[in-house]
Structure formats: structure tokens, C-alpha cells
Write a protein that holds these residues in place. Structure first.
Motif, short mmCIF file in Angstrom:
data_model
loop_
_atom_site.label_atom_id
_atom_site.label_comp_id
_atom_site.label_asym_id
_atom_site.label_seq_id
_atom_site.Cartn_x
_atom_site.Cartn_y
_atom_site.Cartn_z
N LEU A 34 0.82 -1.20 0.00
CA LEU A 34 0.00 0.00 0.00
C LEU A 34 0.87 1.26 0.00
N ASN A 35 2.01 1.20 0.68
CA ASN A 35 2.93 2.34 0.64
C ASN A 35 3.43 2.62 -0.78
N ARG A 36 3.70 1.55 -1.49
CA ARG A 36 4.17 1.71 -2.87
C ARG A 36 3.07 2.31 -3.75
N ILE A 37 1.85 1.87 -3.57
CA ILE A 37 0.73 2.41 -4.34
C ILE A 37 0.48 3.87 -3.95
N ARG A 38 0.68 4.18 -2.68
CA ARG A 38 0.52 5.57 -2.26
C ARG A 38 1.50 6.49 -3.00
N GLU A 39 2.73 6.04 -3.14
CA GLU A 39 3.71 6.84 -3.88
C GLU A 39 3.26 7.07 -5.32
N HIS A 57 -14.81 -1.74 7.87
CA HIS A 57 -14.57 -1.81 9.31
C HIS A 57 -13.56 -0.73 9.65
N LEU A 58 -13.99 0.24 10.46
CA LEU A 58 -13.20 1.45 10.58
C LEU A 58 -12.20 1.32 11.72
N GLU A 59 -11.08 0.71 11.38
CA GLU A 59 -9.95 0.61 12.30
C GLU A 59 -8.70 1.06 11.55
N ALA A 60 -7.53 0.82 12.13
CA ALA A 60 -6.32 1.49 11.64
C ALA A 60 -5.97 1.13 10.19
N LYS A 61 -6.13 -0.12 9.81
CA LYS A 61 -5.74 -0.52 8.45
C LYS A 61 -6.65 0.12 7.42
N THR A 62 -7.95 0.16 7.72
CA THR A 62 -8.89 0.84 6.83
C THR A 62 -8.57 2.33 6.76
N ALA A 63 -8.21 2.90 7.90
CA ALA A 63 -7.86 4.32 7.93
C ALA A 63 -6.70 4.60 6.99
N TYR A 64 -5.73 3.70 6.96
CA TYR A 64 -4.59 3.96 6.09
C TYR A 64 -4.98 3.84 4.61
N LEU A 65 -5.87 2.92 4.29
CA LEU A 65 -6.39 2.86 2.92
C LEU A 65 -7.04 4.19 2.56
N ALA A 66 -7.84 4.74 3.46
CA ALA A 66 -8.50 6.03 3.19
C ALA A 66 -7.46 7.12 2.93
N LYS A 67 -6.36 7.08 3.66
CA LYS A 67 -5.31 8.08 3.46
C LYS A 67 -4.60 7.89 2.12
N VAL A 68 -4.47 6.65 1.68
CA VAL A 68 -3.86 6.38 0.37
C VAL A 68 -4.76 6.92 -0.74
N VAL A 69 -6.07 6.69 -0.62
CA VAL A 69 -7.00 7.22 -1.61
C VAL A 69 -6.96 8.75 -1.59
N GLN A 70 -6.89 9.32 -0.42
CA GLN A 70 -6.78 10.77 -0.28
C GLN A 70 -5.50 11.28 -0.94
N ALA A 71 -4.41 10.52 -0.79
CA ALA A 71 -3.14 10.92 -1.41
C ALA A 71 -3.24 10.96 -2.93
N GLY A 72 -4.21 10.22 -3.49
CA GLY A 72 -4.44 10.23 -4.93
C GLY A 72 -5.29 11.39 -5.40
N GLY A 73 -5.56 12.34 -4.50
CA GLY A 73 -6.28 13.54 -4.88
C GLY A 73 -7.74 13.57 -4.52
#
Length: 423
Positions: A34-39, A57-73
Motif C-alpha cells: 500500500l505504501n508503494r501504491i501511495r507513492e 470496518h473502521l480501524e487502523a488498516k482501513t484508515a490507512y487505505l483512506a489516506k492512500v485514496v486521499q493521497a491520490g487527490g
């Protein structure tokens, strides 16, 4: 922090944000794919100017996915897909990171539904769904909120069943990618993720031994395979119940006892349901269970263990430990239900390991980009994850583990081509 995000969000307690940030930072360190995809997303901005709504399910791993999508604009809005799996500290941290959140731990059923609707009121361009909850709301109650939707991605078996029902009825309005059916999802997430996290939830909640006990696994799909495999590894004697003859033969050849539920009910110390169906443990099974039997569910909805019939047979019900309800039968037997019959691995633990969800959420992120790039040509249907995306996630995972594989030589490729086997 986005002041608009904080102003619009509904969360339990913003003072919990610091702890939520620590949780998200921890999983980020263990999600290299996921870090690579975020880049890639940060460089390419595939969702620039788009709104994305997520229910998971809104816990830490899902939160990081949301941040990756956010990083995509994207402008991201998120809600929880299960009342007991939402973590309030993670919700607060996301709000501080500029994501709009509508979620609280253990809301009432009415509030839970209202929070899901709030997450759709932004009229998103793309969605990530869990159990078909968003799609069902949009198609049945709030079609006014789907006018901008290009498509989305679905996380679960249950959700895909619901989406295909909409497609069969001819009323599905946008394409959805069946992330659950990707090889990297059902082979790894469903088997190894569910296998570990279910027992994590059971052991954390009960603080009891598994070794030497009889475990009844209800359903031998990919999730059931994982639960049974891990139960065996913990020293349990494992019984599998099934309605599918092929899966039943497979369970037998994998070394497990196979029998009807009414027989297995007499033997089990632990029962784990993983079918996606309704009332697979019910009245006639409670009647023959032994004193002290413990039941839990790892399917999407809390309907696999029939709670109404369990309550009807009980002379008293009390909570004896967090996430453990005791049903005292009229003959004195005590039967126990974990996490209210909801997903035990999320309601009573933290869900799948970060390294597993790294692959699943990488598929979610890439599938979301795929549907956004191709929604005009996919058509209104449930679409499989393209194999090249599935394999790319696996290749990224191999690289992150320092592993390599062979490649076919030109001669080998030509040989396969000559037999038309390379497809």
C-alpha cells in the motif's frame, strides 16, 4: 487538519486522536504494498477533484487505505460497516488528517444507518463498499445520492451476492469491481487473515484454552478453511459442517471430521460460523449443545447464529465479560455468544493482520483506479478484478518480502502457445 472535515464529521471524541495516529502509523509500517501504491497515487493523482465514500470496518488498516485514496487527490468520506468494529480513536485521527468521518463505536441501529447515509450525502463519484451496504441504500432508499457515481469496489462475499442480485434484476445502476473474488483476496485475506483474526478474537475475549477442545466450523469456504486450519494448529479436534458435497469431501480429505450440524452441536466446545447465510445455528442445535458451549460468527451479518431462538430458550441473559453474553437455559445449561453474534474478529479484536490487509487494500485502491479509468466501457455490471492487477499486487508483495520467482523463457512461451494453454 482540514477545518471543513472537522466541522462536518460526526465522531465520538476528538481528544482520542493522538492514540489513533499511533495505531495508523504502526500499520503503515507493515503495509509495504500500500505504501508503494501511495507513492504512485501521489505522483499520478488519479482521483484529483473526485469524491470517494468508503464503508469498511473502521480501524487502523482501513484508515490507512483512506489516506492512500486521499493521497491520490480524492476528497474522502468514510463510515463504519459494523457498529462494534469502529475504533473511536482512529476516527478522530482521520478527521485531523482532513478526512470526513461519520462513525462511532456501538451506535444504535438507527444512528448507524443514519451515519452511513451521511457518508453518501456528499454524492460521491466512487465508492468502496462492504457487504453491499452502500449499494443497497443507494438503490432502495436514496437513489438521489447516486447521480455522480462512476462505480466502485466491493470487499465481501455477502456484498457480491447482493450486487449480483441487483444485476440479475436489471436494476444495478453502476459498475462494481468484485474485490473479494480476486485470487489475492480469497486465497490470503479470507484464509490466512480470517484464520488468524478469528482465533485472536476468541482467545482475547474468553482467555480459554483451545488445545484439547472440539471446534465446530460451520462452512468450509475460504474463510472456513482458514478457521479450521488455525484451530487444528492450536491443538483442537475440528469438525466441519457443510451443505456443499464437494467442500465436505475436501474438508474430510484435509483431515477434519464432517457431519450434519445437529450431530456436531452435541460435540462442540467452540462454534464458528462462516457461511454468509442465515440461522445456521438455531433452536434444535441449542437443545443438544453441552453446558459451556461458546458460539461466535465470522460472517458479515449477525444472522448466522439465531439470536431470537437462543433468547426464547433462555431463562436469563447476562453479560459475564466484555463481548460475552451468557444464555442460561431452562435446564441449567449455559451457552455463550461472543460479540453479539457479529464479526468476532473485528467486534472482539483488531481484524486481520496488517500484512494481509496490505494486499487486500492494495487491491481496493487499484480496483478503484481501474473502475474510474474504465467506467464508461465496463458497463453496468459486477466486474472481476483484472488478473494483471491481482498478479501485480502479488508481485509487489513478493518484492517487499525479498522473494523472487522465475519467468518463462521464449521457448516455454512458444510451447504453451502451441497448445493454447497460456490463457
Amino acid at each position: 487538519m482540514s477545518s471543513l472535515s472537522r466541522q462536518n464529521s460526526i465522531v465520538a471524541d476528538m481528544s482520542l486522536a493522538a492514540e489513533g495516529h499511533l495505531k495508523i502509523d504502526w500499520v503503515r509500517q507493515h503495509m509495504p504494498v500500500l505504501n508503494r501504491i501511495r507513492e504512485q497515487f501521489e505522483a499520478e493523482q488519479p482521483f484529483k477533484g473526485l469524491k470517494v465514500s468508503i464503508t469498511l470496518h473502521l480501524e487502523a488498516k482501513t484508515a490507512y487505505l483512506a489516506k492512500v485514496v486521499q493521497a491520490g487527490g480524492a476528497e474522502v468520506t468514510i463510515t463504519g460497516s459494523n457498529p462494534l468494529s469502529t475504533q473511536d480513536d482512529v476516527c478522530a485521527a482521520l478527521v485531523e488528517d482532513g478526512i470526513t468521518v461519520f462513525a462511532k463505536y456501538n451506535p444504535s441501529p438507527e444512528e448507524f444507518k443514519a451515519l452511513n447515509i451521511k457518508a453518501l450525502e456528499s454524492k460521491p463519484d466512487l465508492i468502496i463498499d462492504d457487504g453491499g451496504d452502500f449499494a443497497t441504500l443507494l438503490h432502495s432508499e436514496r437513489p438521489d445520492l447516486m447521480e455522480n457515481i462512476r462505480g466502485g469496489a466491493e470487499e465481501t462475499t455477502t456484498g457480491i451476492i447482493r450486487l449480483k442480485a441487483l444485476q440479475k434484476q436489471g436494476i444495478l445502476k453502476f459498475p462494481m469491481v468484485a474485490v473479494n473474488d480476486a485470487y489475492c483476496k480469497h486465497l490470503f485475506d479470507n484464509r490466512y487473515g480470517t484464520g488468524q483474526s478469528v482465533w485472536d478474537g476468541i482467545i482475547r475475549t474468553t482467555n480459554l484454552m483451545v488445545a484439547g477442545k472440539t471446534v465446530v466450523v460451520v462452512g468450509y469456504g475460504w474463510c472456513g478453511k482458514g478457521v479450521a486450519m488455525r484451530a487444528k494448529g492450536l491443538g483442537a479436534d475440528v469438525v466441519v459442517t457443510e451443505v456443499d458435497a464437494i467442500k465436505a469431501v475436501e474438508a474430510h480429505m484435509d483431515g477434519f471430521h464432517v457431519m450434519p450440524m445437529v450431530e456436531a452441536a452435541k460435540l462442540g466446545d467452540f462454534f464458528v460460523t462462516v457461511t454468509g447465510d442465515k440461522y445456521v445455528i438455531r433452536g434444535e442445535h441449542y437443545d443438544v449443545m453441552k453446558d459451556g458451549a461458546i458460539m461466535c460468527n465470522a460472517g458479515h451479518f449477525d444472522v448466522e447464529v439465531c439470536k431470537p431462538e437462543l433468547a426464547e430458550r433462555a431463562e436469563s441473559i447476562r453479560t459475564v465479560r466484555k463481548n460475552i453474553e451468557e444464555y442460561r437455559m431452562k435446564d441449567g445449561r449455559k451457552l455463550y455468544l461472543l460479540a453479539e453474534g457479529r464479526l468476532v474478529n473485528l467486534g472482539a479484536a483488531d481484524g486481520h493482520p496488517a500484512e494481509i490487509m496490505d494486499m487486500t487494500f492494495a487491491l481496493q485502491a487499484m480496483s478503484l483506479k481501474y473502475v474510474n479509468d474504465n467506467y464508461k466501457t465496463i458497463g453496468v455490471k459486477v466486474e472481476n478484478v483484472p488478473y494483471d492487477l491481482d498478479e501485480q499486487v502479488a508481485r509487489y508483495k513478493l518484492e517487499s518480502m525479498g522473494l523472487g520467482i522465475d519467468t518463462l523463457t521464449p521457448e516455454q512461451i512458444a510451447y504453451l502457445d502451441s497448445w493454447n494453454l497460456n490463457d
